[in-house]
Scaffold this motif. Structure first.
Motif, PDB file in Angstrom:
ATOM      1  N   LEU A 155      -3.871   7.115 -18.471  1.00 18.19           N
ATOM      2  CA  LEU A 155      -2.949   6.162 -17.861  1.00 18.19           C
ATOM      3  C   LEU A 155      -3.377   5.799 -16.445  1.00 18.19           C
ATOM      4  O   LEU A 155      -2.590   5.240 -15.689  1.00 18.19           O
ATOM      5  N   TYR A 156      -4.612   6.129 -16.119  1.00 16.19           N
ATOM      6  CA  TYR A 156      -5.068   5.906 -14.748  1.00 16.19           C
ATOM      7  C   TYR A 156      -4.908   4.449 -14.329  1.00 16.19           C
ATOM      8  O   TYR A 156      -4.439   4.157 -13.219  1.00 16.19           O
ATOM      9  N   ALA A 157      -5.276   3.530 -15.213  1.00 11.06           N
ATOM     10  CA  ALA A 157      -5.223   2.110 -14.844  1.00 11.06           C
ATOM     11  C   ALA A 157      -3.809   1.640 -14.547  1.00 11.06           C
ATOM     12  O   ALA A 157      -3.613   0.655 -13.825  1.00 11.06           O
ATOM     13  N   ALA A 158      -2.807   2.345 -15.093  1.00 11.79           N
ATOM     14  CA  ALA A 158      -1.412   1.950 -14.876  1.00 11.79           C
ATOM     15  C   ALA A 158      -0.845   2.519 -13.585  1.00 11.79           C
ATOM     16  O   ALA A 158       0.257   2.150 -13.179  1.00 11.79           O
ATOM     17  N   GLN A 159      -1.570   3.416 -12.933  1.00 12.87           N
ATOM     18  CA  GLN A 159      -1.062   4.014 -11.704  1.00 12.87           C
ATOM     19  C   GLN A 159      -1.107   3.003 -10.564  1.00 12.87           C
ATOM     20  O   GLN A 159      -2.157   2.425 -10.282  1.00 12.87           O
ATOM     21  N   PRO A 160       0.013   2.768  -9.884  1.00  9.44           N
ATOM     22  CA  PRO A 160      -0.015   1.857  -8.735  1.00  9.44           C
ATOM     23  C   PRO A 160      -1.041   2.274  -7.688  1.00  9.44           C
ATOM     24  O   PRO A 160      -1.705   1.417  -7.086  1.00  9.44           O
ATOM     25  N   TRP A 165      -4.083   1.602  -3.758  1.00 10.26           N
ATOM     26  CA  TRP A 165      -4.675   2.546  -2.805  1.00 10.26           C
ATOM     27  C   TRP A 165      -6.167   2.781  -3.044  1.00 10.26           C
ATOM     28  O   TRP A 165      -6.778   3.548  -2.324  1.00 10.26           O
ATOM     29  N   HIS A 166      -6.748   2.158  -4.084  1.00 11.88           N
ATOM     30  CA  HIS A 166      -8.179   2.318  -4.368  1.00 11.88           C
ATOM     31  C   HIS A 166      -8.541   3.808  -4.491  1.00 11.88           C
ATOM     32  O   HIS A 166      -9.447   4.305  -3.828  1.00 11.88           O
ATOM     33  N   LEU A 167      -7.815   4.480  -5.372  1.00  7.13           N
ATOM     34  CA  LEU A 167      -7.906   5.932  -5.467  1.00  7.13           C
ATOM     35  C   LEU A 167      -9.324   6.417  -5.776  1.00  7.13           C
ATOM     36  O   LEU A 167      -9.774   7.430  -5.221  1.00  7.13           O
ATOM     37  N   ALA A 168     -10.041   5.712  -6.637  1.00 13.94           N
ATOM     38  CA  ALA A 168     -11.395   6.148  -6.995  1.00 13.94           C
ATOM     39  C   ALA A 168     -12.302   6.184  -5.770  1.00 13.94           C
ATOM     40  O   ALA A 168     -13.101   7.122  -5.595  1.00 13.94           O
ATOM     41  N   ARG A 402       3.853  -0.879   4.648  1.00 10.11           N
ATOM     42  CA  ARG A 402       3.243  -0.174   3.526  1.00 10.11           C
ATOM     43  C   ARG A 402       2.012   0.597   4.000  1.00 10.11           C
ATOM     44  O   ARG A 402       1.235   0.097   4.820  1.00 10.11           O
ATOM     45  N   VAL A 403       1.838   1.786   3.451  1.00 13.76           N
ATOM     46  CA  VAL A 403       0.704   2.621   3.831  1.00 13.76           C
ATOM     47  C   VAL A 403      -0.589   1.989   3.309  1.00 13.76           C
ATOM     48  O   VAL A 403      -0.698   1.652   2.129  1.00 13.76           O
ATOM     49  N   ASP A 404      -1.572   1.845   4.193  1.00 11.16           N
ATOM     50  CA  ASP A 404      -2.914   1.423   3.810  1.00 11.16           C
ATOM     51  C   ASP A 404      -3.738   2.699   3.688  1.00 11.16           C
ATOM     52  O   ASP A 404      -4.211   3.242   4.695  1.00 11.16           O
ATOM     53  N   ALA A 405      -3.883   3.188   2.449  1.00 13.95           N
ATOM     54  CA  ALA A 405      -4.526   4.483   2.234  1.00 13.95           C
ATOM     55  C   ALA A 405      -5.984   4.462   2.645  1.00 13.95           C
ATOM     56  O   ALA A 405      -6.491   5.415   3.244  1.00 13.95           O
ATOM     57  N   CYS A 406      -6.690   3.384   2.322  1.00  6.17           N
ATOM     58  CA  CYS A 406      -8.116   3.291   2.645  1.00  6.17           C
ATOM     59  C   CYS A 406      -8.327   3.326   4.157  1.00  6.17           C
ATOM     60  O   CYS A 406      -9.153   4.097   4.667  1.00  6.17           O
ATOM     61  N   ALA A 407      -7.583   2.499   4.895  1.00 12.24           N
ATOM     62  CA  ALA A 407      -7.735   2.462   6.356  1.00 12.24           C
ATOM     63  C   ALA A 407      -7.302   3.788   6.989  1.00 12.24           C
ATOM     64  O   ALA A 407      -7.884   4.227   7.985  1.00 12.24           O
ATOM     65  N   SER A 408      -6.281   4.439   6.406  1.00 16.09           N
ATOM     66  CA  SER A 408      -5.816   5.717   6.951  1.00 16.09           C
ATOM     67  C   SER A 408      -6.889   6.785   6.839  1.00 16.09           C
ATOM     68  O   SER A 408      -7.153   7.530   7.790  1.00 16.09           O
ATOM     69  N   LEU A 409      -7.538   6.860   5.668  1.00 21.95           N
ATOM     70  CA  LEU A 409      -8.583   7.856   5.488  1.00 21.95           C
ATOM     71  C   LEU A 409      -9.817   7.506   6.315  1.00 21.95           C
ATOM     72  O   LEU A 409     -10.462   8.391   6.902  1.00 21.95           O
ATOM     73  N   ARG A 424     -13.430  -4.394   2.091  1.00 25.29           N
ATOM     74  CA  ARG A 424     -14.076  -5.676   1.834  1.00 25.29           C
ATOM     75  C   ARG A 424     -13.266  -6.463   0.820  1.00 25.29           C
ATOM     76  O   ARG A 424     -13.002  -5.970  -0.277  1.00 25.29           O
ATOM     77  N   ASP A 425     -12.846  -7.667   1.200  1.00 26.05           N
ATOM     78  CA  ASP A 425     -12.102  -8.545   0.279  1.00 26.05           C
ATOM     79  C   ASP A 425     -10.938  -7.808  -0.374  1.00 26.05           C
ATOM     80  O   ASP A 425     -10.790  -7.781  -1.593  1.00 26.05           O
ATOM     81  N   ASN A 426     -10.117  -7.194   0.449  1.00 22.75           N
ATOM     82  CA  ASN A 426      -8.945  -6.445  -0.023  1.00 22.75           C
ATOM     83  C   ASN A 426      -9.332  -5.251  -0.901  1.00 22.75           C
ATOM     84  O   ASN A 426      -8.511  -4.738  -1.653  1.00 22.75           O
ATOM     85  N   GLY A 427     -10.573  -4.820  -0.818  1.00 23.35           N
ATOM     86  CA  GLY A 427     -11.013  -3.647  -1.561  1.00 23.35           C
ATOM     87  C   GLY A 427     -11.325  -2.510  -0.615  1.00 23.35           C
ATOM     88  O   GLY A 427     -11.138  -2.602   0.598  1.00 23.35           O
ATOM     89  N   CYS A 428     -11.807  -1.427  -1.178  1.00 17.94           N
ATOM     90  CA  CYS A 428     -12.142  -0.238  -0.401  1.00 17.94           C
ATOM     91  C   CYS A 428     -13.383   0.362  -1.022  1.00 17.94           C
ATOM     92  O   CYS A 428     -13.360   0.762  -2.194  1.00 17.94           O
ATOM     93  N   GLU A 429     -14.460   0.422  -0.266  1.00 10.70           N
ATOM     94  CA  GLU A 429     -15.719   0.893  -0.826  1.00 10.70           C
ATOM     95  C   GLU A 429     -16.341   1.957   0.048  1.00 10.70           C
ATOM     96  O   GLU A 429     -16.402   1.794   1.277  1.00 10.70           O
ATOM     97  N   PRO A 430     -16.792   3.047  -0.563  1.00 10.96           N
ATOM     98  CA  PRO A 430     -17.528   4.047   0.214  1.00 10.96           C
ATOM     99  C   PRO A 430     -18.923   3.544   0.521  1.00 10.96           C
ATOM    100  O   PRO A 430     -19.560   2.905  -0.310  1.00 10.96           O
ATOM    101  N   ALA A 431     -19.377   3.768   1.732  1.00 13.03           N
ATOM    102  CA  ALA A 431     -20.707   3.325   2.128  1.00 13.03           C
ATOM    103  C   ALA A 431     -21.440   4.487   2.790  1.00 13.03           C
ATOM    104  O   ALA A 431     -20.860   5.225   3.597  1.00 13.03           O
ATOM    105  N   ARG A 432     -22.698   4.656   2.422  1.00 19.45           N
ATOM    106  CA  ARG A 432     -23.496   5.705   3.021  1.00 19.45           C
ATOM    107  C   ARG A 432     -23.655   5.426   4.506  1.00 19.45           C
ATOM    108  O   ARG A 432     -23.884   4.295   4.936  1.00 19.45           O
TER     109      ARG A 432
END
Length: 436
Positions: A155-160, A165-168, A402-409, A424-432
């Motif tokens: 049910l991961y895809a159904a999790q808000p 929050w871009h949990l992955a 609303r909490v911005d989880a990506c920016a908080s971390l 990036r573009d309302n997304g959250c990406e890990p970068a080396r």
């Protein structure tokens, strides 16, 4: 013939006194006494607090501290017995709370007594032998009835939180590894496939029985720390956090979860003793002095306290200073006294339910554990404890609160971190990232 001294050697006097003290304490803790203890939410209870002496060092190396402790406890018990007699109460049990330097004695109005428990507590509080006395009040979980969801499939895809929050992406930087989160709630289903191995401790403070699997606590636990490696159900916000499942509430009906001052105080004290770094409190009720002092002590020791937003202002623990309050809506209509309310996913959230299934849950009860899990992600990256009232300042919010989880971390990551988060573009990406 040598004459015998009329005085016993010091060591013999010490042994005799210690043995007497131990016998009295064992008699007090006898099962026959415990069997008479009332239920924690009995409205005839009066909680009477007696001050513990401050800890101090004894210069005499042979003067055992256990002797002084047993004699002091015996003296407090005698005071409690005298108070019970003076105010016509039945002494039921005792709960030492060293974190507050008090002994809590549980007393009860007799069944035929027509006096108000509130009036009796006020009268006992005025007695000079007492630190204070209060009622054991009632609290309840802040949730609505769950709705069945597709069980036994991911049910991961159904999790808000997965999308919002871009949990992955967050989990590529932090999973909350090793952070201890105390869930002070109803019982958690330890056998649920998404929760197996996630609980460091499971204890009931409602009764002496093993904690049963109950809806509210199980759903809260799943949102925080459901396993992310078993290809089942959901993934928790902090899947490698360690859960302290401290049962202080009971499932009274399908959608009603009830707690009391007494059971909550025992659980909060246990969380402090166990060194919990984050406390999740998904319940609300009237202001309570004993519980408030315990929260102050937890925060003074570096714990972050997260509470669900209640239905009306002024309720505890959301209105308690330093507590981070979480609502389910973008524009919170009820705020804490310290203005620390934020919003997080709390509507149509799939989570774990007793019996090995999943369901959609709603309410601020389930928004709070999202933030508790996020704080675990933040804490795991640098190991820093929280200064009282600073958890709110560590979060990044959007214009609607609303909490911005990506920016908080990303904000919490140290400069030397090998991986950084980028939006990036309302997304959250890990970068080396290579530190200069």
């Amino acid at each position: 013939m040598k004459s015998r001294s009329p005085f016993k050697p010091l060591w013999l006097q010490w042994c005799a006194s210690t043995l007497l003290g131990l016998c009295l304490l064992l008699a007090w803790a006898h099962p026959a006494h415990a069997a008479t203890e009332p239920t924690p939410d009995d409205d005839r209870l009066v909680l009477v607090m007696l001050q513990l002496p401050r800890a101090h060092f004894r210069p005499e190396g042979s003067y055992a501290s256990s002797y002084g402790a047993s004699v002091g406890r015996q003296a407090r018990l005698q005071v409690a017995q005298a108070l019970a007699q003076d105010f016509k109460l039945q002494l039921r049990s005792e709960w030492p709370m060293p974190a507050l330097a008090i002994d809590c004695f549980v007393m009860q109005l007799p069944a035929a007594d027509s006096r108000s428990a509130a009036d009796v507590a006020q009268a006992v509080s005025a007695d000079k032998r007492v630190a204070w006395a209060q009622l054991s009040q009632q609290f309840q979980g802040l949730a609505t009835s769950p709705e069945p969801s597709a069980a036994q499939e991911p049910l991961y895809a159904a999790q808000p939180a997965a999308g919002q929050w871009h949990l992955a992406a967050l989990h590529r930087v932090s999973t909350g590894r090793g952070v201890r989160i105390a869930i002070i709630d109803s019982g958690v289903d330890q056998q649920h496939p998404d929760l197996q191995g996630q609980l460091e401790r499971a204890t009931s403070f409602v009764d002496d029985l093993p904690p049963p699997p109950e809806l509210h606590g199980t759903a809260v636990a799943g949102i925080i720390a459901a396993r992310a490696d078993n290809h089942l159900g959901i993934a928790g916000v902090a899947p490698e956090a360690r859960l302290l499942a401290l049962r202080a509430c009971r499932q009274a009906s399908g959608d009603q979860t009830l707690c009391s001052t007494l059971s909550l105080a025992k659980a909060l004290h246990a969380a402090i003793d166990d060194g919990a770094q984050i406390l999740n409190l998904s319940w609300g009720g009237p202001p309570d002095k004993l519980l408030g002092l315990l929260l102050d002590q937890a925060m003074a020791r570096g714990a972050a306290v997260v509470a669900a937003q209640p239905g009306r202002p002024g309720q505890f623990p959301a209105a308690h200073p330093g507590v981070l309050t979480v609502s389910t809506t973008a524009a919170a209509t009820v705020t804490s006294s310290a203005g620390d309310t934020v919003s997080a996913p709390g509507r149509d959230v799939p989570s774990t339910v007793p019996g090995g299934g999943w369901a959609l849950v709603n309410g601020s009860s389930y928004a709070a554990p999202h933030v508790a899990g996020l704080l675990a992600l933040l804490q795991a990256v640098d190991g820093q404890r929280w200064r009282p009232g600073t958890a709110r300042q560590s979060l990044v919010l959007d214009a609607q609160g609303r909490v911005d989880a990506c920016a908080s971390l990303a904000k919490r990551l140290p400069a030397s971190a090998a991986v950084k988060l980028e939006t990036r573009d309302n997304g959250c990406e890990p970068a080396r990232h290579t530190a200069r």
